[in-house]
Design a protein around this motif. Structure first.
Motif, short mmCIF file in Angstrom:
data_model
loop_
_atom_site.label_atom_id
_atom_site.label_comp_id
_atom_site.label_asym_id
_atom_site.label_seq_id
_atom_site.Cartn_x
_atom_site.Cartn_y
_atom_site.Cartn_z
N GLY A 92 -51.71 20.25 11.27
CA GLY A 92 -52.39 21.22 12.12
C GLY A 92 -53.28 20.54 13.15
O GLY A 92 -53.30 20.91 14.32
N ILE A 93 -54.02 19.52 12.71
CA ILE A 93 -54.91 18.79 13.63
C ILE A 93 -54.09 18.01 14.64
O ILE A 93 -54.35 18.06 15.85
CB ILE A 93 -55.85 17.86 12.84
CG1 ILE A 93 -56.84 18.68 12.01
CG2 ILE A 93 -56.59 16.91 13.78
CD1 ILE A 93 -57.62 17.88 10.98
N CYS A 116 -61.12 18.49 15.10
CA CYS A 116 -60.35 17.64 14.18
C CYS A 116 -61.10 17.38 12.88
O CYS A 116 -60.64 16.56 12.07
CB CYS A 116 -59.96 16.34 14.86
SG CYS A 116 -61.36 15.43 15.50
N PHE A 141 -61.77 16.15 2.15
CA PHE A 141 -61.41 15.89 3.54
C PHE A 141 -62.58 16.20 4.47
O PHE A 141 -63.32 17.16 4.26
CB PHE A 141 -60.21 16.76 3.93
CG PHE A 141 -59.75 16.56 5.35
CD1 PHE A 141 -58.94 15.49 5.67
CD2 PHE A 141 -60.14 17.43 6.35
CE1 PHE A 141 -58.52 15.29 6.99
CE2 PHE A 141 -59.73 17.25 7.66
CZ PHE A 141 -58.92 16.17 7.97
N ARG A 172 -58.16 26.97 14.91
CA ARG A 172 -57.89 25.62 14.44
C ARG A 172 -59.06 25.10 13.60
O ARG A 172 -58.88 24.53 12.54
CB ARG A 172 -57.59 24.69 15.61
CG ARG A 172 -57.07 23.33 15.22
CD ARG A 172 -56.78 22.47 16.46
NE ARG A 172 -55.84 23.07 17.38
CZ ARG A 172 -54.52 22.91 17.31
NH1 ARG A 172 -53.99 22.17 16.39
NH2 ARG A 172 -53.74 23.49 18.19
N VAL A 194 -53.13 20.06 6.54
CA VAL A 194 -54.29 20.06 7.43
C VAL A 194 -54.12 19.04 8.55
O VAL A 194 -54.48 19.31 9.70
CB VAL A 194 -55.61 19.85 6.66
CG1 VAL A 194 -55.74 18.44 6.10
CG2 VAL A 194 -56.81 20.19 7.54
N HIS A 248 -59.26 24.63 4.60
CA HIS A 248 -58.71 23.55 3.77
C HIS A 248 -59.82 22.85 3.00
O HIS A 248 -59.70 22.62 1.79
CB HIS A 248 -57.96 22.53 4.63
CG HIS A 248 -57.62 21.31 3.84
ND1 HIS A 248 -56.48 21.22 3.08
CD2 HIS A 248 -58.30 20.16 3.63
CE1 HIS A 248 -56.47 20.06 2.45
NE2 HIS A 248 -57.57 19.40 2.77
N ILE A 249 -60.91 22.50 3.68
CA ILE A 249 -62.01 21.79 3.03
C ILE A 249 -62.61 22.64 1.92
O ILE A 249 -62.88 22.16 0.81
CB ILE A 249 -63.10 21.39 4.06
CG1 ILE A 249 -62.54 20.36 5.05
CG2 ILE A 249 -64.33 20.84 3.35
CD1 ILE A 249 -63.46 20.09 6.24
N GLU A 308 -60.30 22.69 -1.06
CA GLU A 308 -60.34 21.41 -1.76
C GLU A 308 -61.65 21.25 -2.53
O GLU A 308 -61.66 20.76 -3.66
CB GLU A 308 -60.18 20.24 -0.77
CG GLU A 308 -60.06 18.89 -1.44
CD GLU A 308 -59.86 17.76 -0.46
OE1 GLU A 308 -59.61 16.64 -0.95
OE2 GLU A 308 -59.96 17.96 0.77
N ALA A 319 -59.19 26.88 10.28
CA ALA A 319 -58.16 26.39 9.35
C ALA A 319 -58.62 25.10 8.68
O ALA A 319 -58.36 24.89 7.48
CB ALA A 319 -56.84 26.17 10.09
N ILE A 320 -59.28 24.23 9.42
CA ILE A 320 -59.80 22.98 8.84
C ILE A 320 -60.84 23.31 7.78
O ILE A 320 -60.81 22.77 6.67
CB ILE A 320 -60.39 22.07 9.93
CG1 ILE A 320 -59.28 21.59 10.88
CG2 ILE A 320 -61.11 20.86 9.31
CD1 ILE A 320 -59.80 20.92 12.15
N TYR A 333 -52.71 15.61 2.22
CA TYR A 333 -53.36 16.19 3.40
C TYR A 333 -52.39 16.55 4.51
O TYR A 333 -52.80 16.87 5.62
CB TYR A 333 -54.42 15.23 3.94
CG TYR A 333 -55.66 15.13 3.08
CD1 TYR A 333 -56.07 16.17 2.26
CD2 TYR A 333 -56.44 13.98 3.11
CE1 TYR A 333 -57.20 16.07 1.48
CE2 TYR A 333 -57.59 13.88 2.34
CZ TYR A 333 -57.97 14.93 1.53
OH TYR A 333 -59.10 14.83 0.77
#
Length: 194
Positions: free
Chosen positions: A51-52, A2, A143, A177, A48, A184-185, A188, A180-181, A45
């Motif tokens: 997804g979490i 997460c 994030f 998963r 993301v 995103h980070i 960003e 993917a996090i 957000y």
């Protein structure tokens, strides 16, 4: 999975493992006993976080918003500095209208102490979360994680600010998963200041 705590630990803490530079850590949670809660999240957000959240079975009344300004005047927070790691963790139990001033004070302290990482965990169970996230993002925070039941009365949304660019290439992840996090980070991080 997460979240990902970028550059959390100093190189020396993982010298035996061959670390070269600060080490990032993945956050993961398993919820055994959930309780129904409201959840106020920033629209920015949504991808993301959806997804979490899809990896959990949580009883949440979810509200995505753009700028849910808090009604309260004073922010309630607690912080702890981990000297060896050069990290400050700030727990924001309630966001108040003075939040931007509180963040400015946190940043001044981080620079003065030469901290490598500042993490701010916001209790996302009441309005004000999206507004606080906007204030943090304007100061270069990105994030970090969604942490279910982090607070006694709510989930946390963690953002992080680093003194130096993290080594994204050195972060090794196993699951799609988690990847993917990180994607995103990383996106960003690259978009800050534009």
């Amino acid at each position: 999975p997460c979240g990902i705590e970028l550059s959390l630990m100093p190189e020396g803490a993982y010298a035996k493992e061959g670390a070269t530079g600060r080490v990032s850590c993945m956050m993961a949670f398993r919820v055994h006993r959930d309780k129904p809660l409201p959840l106020y999240l920033p629209e920015v957000y949504r991808p993301v976080l959806e997804g979490i959240l899809s990896g959990f079975s949580l009883g949440r009344d979810i509200h995505f918003g753009a700028g849910d300004r808090p009604a309260s005047g004073e922010t309630v927070l607690d912080s702890r500095i981990f000297d060896l790691a050069q990290v400050e963790r700030v727990q924001v139990a309630a966001v108040g209208q003075d939040f931007p001033a509180q963040v400015a004070a946190i940043e001044e302290r981080a620079v003065r102490l030469g901290l490598a990482v500042v993490q701010v965990a916001i209790n996302a169970s009441s309005p004000g979360t999206a507004w606080a996230v906007t204030a943090l993002r304007q100061r270069g925070y990105v994030f970090g994680a969604f942490a279910p039941l982090w607070f006694p009365d709510g989930d946390a949304l963690m953002l992080q600010r680093l003194a130096a660019e993290p080594n994204f290439e050195a972060i090794n992840l196993y699951t799609d998963r988690a990847k993917a996090i990180l994607a995103h980070i990383r996106q960003e991080w690259g978009a800050r200041g534009r």
